[in-house]
Design a protein around this motif. Structure first.
Motif, PDB file in Angstrom:
ATOM      1  N   LYS A   1       4.355 -34.602  15.116  1.00  0.00           N
ATOM      2  CA  LYS A   1       3.447 -33.964  16.168  1.00  0.00           C
ATOM      3  C   LYS A   1       2.611 -33.093  15.700  1.00  0.00           C
ATOM      4  O   LYS A   1       1.779 -32.788  16.220  1.00  0.00           O
ATOM      5  CB  LYS A   1       4.780 -33.402  17.208  1.00  0.00           C
ATOM      6  N   MET A   2       3.159 -32.187  14.676  1.00  0.00           N
ATOM      7  CA  MET A   2       2.384 -31.414  14.341  1.00  0.00           C
ATOM      8  C   MET A   2       1.189 -31.686  13.441  1.00  0.00           C
ATOM      9  O   MET A   2       0.032 -31.215  13.562  1.00  0.00           O
ATOM     10  CB  MET A   2       2.995 -30.218  13.356  1.00  0.00           C
ATOM     11  N   TRP A   3       1.392 -33.028  12.573  1.00  0.00           N
ATOM     12  CA  TRP A   3       0.241 -33.666  11.899  1.00  0.00           C
ATOM     13  C   TRP A   3      -0.738 -34.069  12.862  1.00  0.00           C
ATOM     14  O   TRP A   3      -1.966 -33.889  12.829  1.00  0.00           O
ATOM     15  CB  TRP A   3       0.901 -34.874  11.137  1.00  0.00           C
ATOM     16  N   GLN A   4      -0.321 -34.491  13.998  1.00  0.00           N
ATOM     17  CA  GLN A   4      -1.216 -35.211  15.004  1.00  0.00           C
ATOM     18  C   GLN A   4      -2.178 -33.740  15.404  1.00  0.00           C
ATOM     19  O   GLN A   4      -3.357 -33.949  15.951  1.00  0.00           O
ATOM     20  CB  GLN A   4      -0.617 -35.347  16.187  1.00  0.00           C
ATOM     21  N   LYS A   5      -1.489 -32.663  15.821  1.00  0.00           N
ATOM     22  CA  LYS A   5      -2.329 -31.379  16.079  1.00  0.00           C
ATOM     23  C   LYS A   5      -3.197 -30.993  15.022  1.00  0.00           C
ATOM     24  O   LYS A   5      -4.404 -30.737  15.389  1.00  0.00           O
ATOM     25  CB  LYS A   5      -1.473 -30.164  16.589  1.00  0.00           C
ATOM     26  N   VAL A   6      -2.734 -31.039  13.645  1.00  0.00           N
ATOM     27  CA  VAL A   6      -3.766 -30.792  12.690  1.00  0.00           C
ATOM     28  C   VAL A   6      -5.054 -31.734  12.611  1.00  0.00           C
ATOM     29  O   VAL A   6      -6.168 -31.214  12.435  1.00  0.00           O
ATOM     30  CB  VAL A   6      -3.079 -30.593  11.392  1.00  0.00           C
ATOM     31  N   GLU A   7      -4.619 -33.135  12.710  1.00  0.00           N
ATOM     32  CA  GLU A   7      -5.554 -33.946  12.644  1.00  0.00           C
ATOM     33  C   GLU A   7      -6.646 -33.981  13.824  1.00  0.00           C
ATOM     34  O   GLU A   7      -7.798 -34.162  13.642  1.00  0.00           O
ATOM     35  CB  GLU A   7      -4.978 -35.479  12.553  1.00  0.00           C
ATOM     36  N   LYS A   8      -6.034 -33.415  14.947  1.00  0.00           N
ATOM     37  CA  LYS A   8      -6.931 -33.473  16.064  1.00  0.00           C
ATOM     38  C   LYS A   8      -7.802 -32.056  16.015  1.00  0.00           C
ATOM     39  O   LYS A   8      -9.180 -32.372  16.322  1.00  0.00           O
ATOM     40  CB  LYS A   8      -5.996 -33.196  17.602  1.00  0.00           C
ATOM     41  N   VAL A   9      -7.415 -31.061  15.316  1.00  0.00           N
ATOM     42  CA  VAL A   9      -8.393 -29.963  15.359  1.00  0.00           C
ATOM     43  C   VAL A   9      -9.429 -30.274  14.281  1.00  0.00           C
ATOM     44  O   VAL A   9     -10.702 -30.098  14.501  1.00  0.00           O
ATOM     45  CB  VAL A   9      -7.670 -28.740  14.742  1.00  0.00           C
ATOM     46  N   TYR A  10      -9.171 -31.184  13.216  1.00  0.00           N
ATOM     47  CA  TYR A  10     -10.011 -31.740  12.209  1.00  0.00           C
ATOM     48  C   TYR A  10     -11.134 -32.376  13.040  1.00  0.00           C
ATOM     49  O   TYR A  10     -12.613 -32.399  12.851  1.00  0.00           O
ATOM     50  CB  TYR A  10      -9.515 -32.388  11.122  1.00  0.00           C
ATOM     51  N   GLY A  11     -10.621 -33.707  13.958  1.00  0.00           N
ATOM     52  CA  GLY A  11     -11.322 -34.509  14.472  1.00  0.00           C
ATOM     53  C   GLY A  11     -12.346 -33.758  15.523  1.00  0.00           C
ATOM     54  O   GLY A  11     -13.524 -34.428  15.702  1.00  0.00           O
TER      55      GLY A  11
END
Length: 289
Positions: A103-113
């Protein structure tokens, strides 16, 4: 002219046994070499060189100056190499605590994307010990983790809060611990696992309350804890939202325990990468949203 050049000319004369060669190496005249060494002798208060049968030999004072000059030149060279290495680092290197789930990985990756897709970003899954070593070696720029004494103790380390979550316990799907919210007393008679690598698992107040009622077992890492919880009808104190065990186990809220887990972003105070602070700001917004 910086006095460092005087030391370099002096070293080059001794190592090449020639004023002319030292001048050629440094693209200056033999006269310039002689003038700088003369200036260095005045500064040191004595003669540094004498010539004997075509050889250039350092005096006793000259040997001291030569040895220390070599050290200064080596330090300067190292400083220049490190500065060039830092200037050449354009990649933003982000680590995420291995005990934090997707869930946190997805947030980090979303910020990147959403905001950093045009930047060179490298992601890694780390524990706090590895992250601490990488910060010391300047191999990571940003690390998302729970509040960690190990990281807090590093010189120049700064952290900012990302969010706080209620503490719970993670149990195996087939557990004798009651379903739904549980009180600390409901854990009596069970094994409670903990690890220095997963800071949410170390809850001193709860452990003190249960020390006569439960068996506490140290496990080296989060993967080991997951297995032990699954097969031994045990549990582990967890962040109720971002814990990595949510796919292999179940999370129960603690009804009589108010301590929360604090998620933080760690970075070096002297980091010169603007992207670090910008990424943290975007991540804070994403988590709050």
């Amino acid at each position: 002219m910086s006095s460092i050049w005087k030391y370099k000319y002096f070293v080059d004369v001794i190592e090449n046994q020639s004023f002319t060669m030292a001048g050629n190496i440094n693209y200056v005249s033999q006269t310039a070499i002689s003038q700088n060494i003369s200036s260095l002798e005045k500064m040191m208060g004595g003669k540094l060189l004498h010539r004997e049968k075509g050889k250039v030999i350092p005096t006793e004072l000259g040997e001291i100056v030569y040895r220390r000059a070599k050290e200064m030149l080596e330090v300067e060279e190292l400083m220049i190499r490190e500065a060039e290495h830092l200037r050449g680092q354009t990649k933003l290197r982000i680590g995420v605590d291995s005990s934090i789930n997707k869930k946190m990985w997805q947030k980090v990756e979303k910020v990147y994307g959403d905001y950093f897709l045009d930047r060179d970003v490298l992601f890694g899954k780390l524990d706090c010990e590895s992250a601490a070593k990488m910060f010391e070696n300047k191999d990571v720029d940003l690390f998302v983790s729970y509040d960690s004494e190990q990281l807090n103790g590093l010189s120049g380390m700064v952290s900012v809060p990302l969010g706080r979550q209620k503490l719970g316990v993670c149990v195996a799907k087939k557990t004798t611990i009651p379903a739904g919210a549980v009180a600390l007393d409901d854990l009596s008679g069970h094994i409670i696992y903990h690890s220095n690598q997963y800071h949410c698992s170390n809850q001193k107040e709860a452990e003190k309350y249960l020390q006569e009622k439960c068996l506490f077992v140290y496990a080296g890492n989060i993967d080991t804890i997951n297995l032990k919880v699954e097969f031994n009808d045990g549990c582990v104190f967890v962040d109720s939202k971002y814990y990595s065990c949510d796919e292999s186990g179940e999370i129960r809220e603690l009804s009589d325990y108010d301590k929360e887990c604090e998620l933080r972003a760690y970075y070096r105070l002297n980091s010169n990468k603007i992207d670090v602070l910008s990424f943290i700001e975007r991540l804070q917004e994403e988590i709050k949203g």
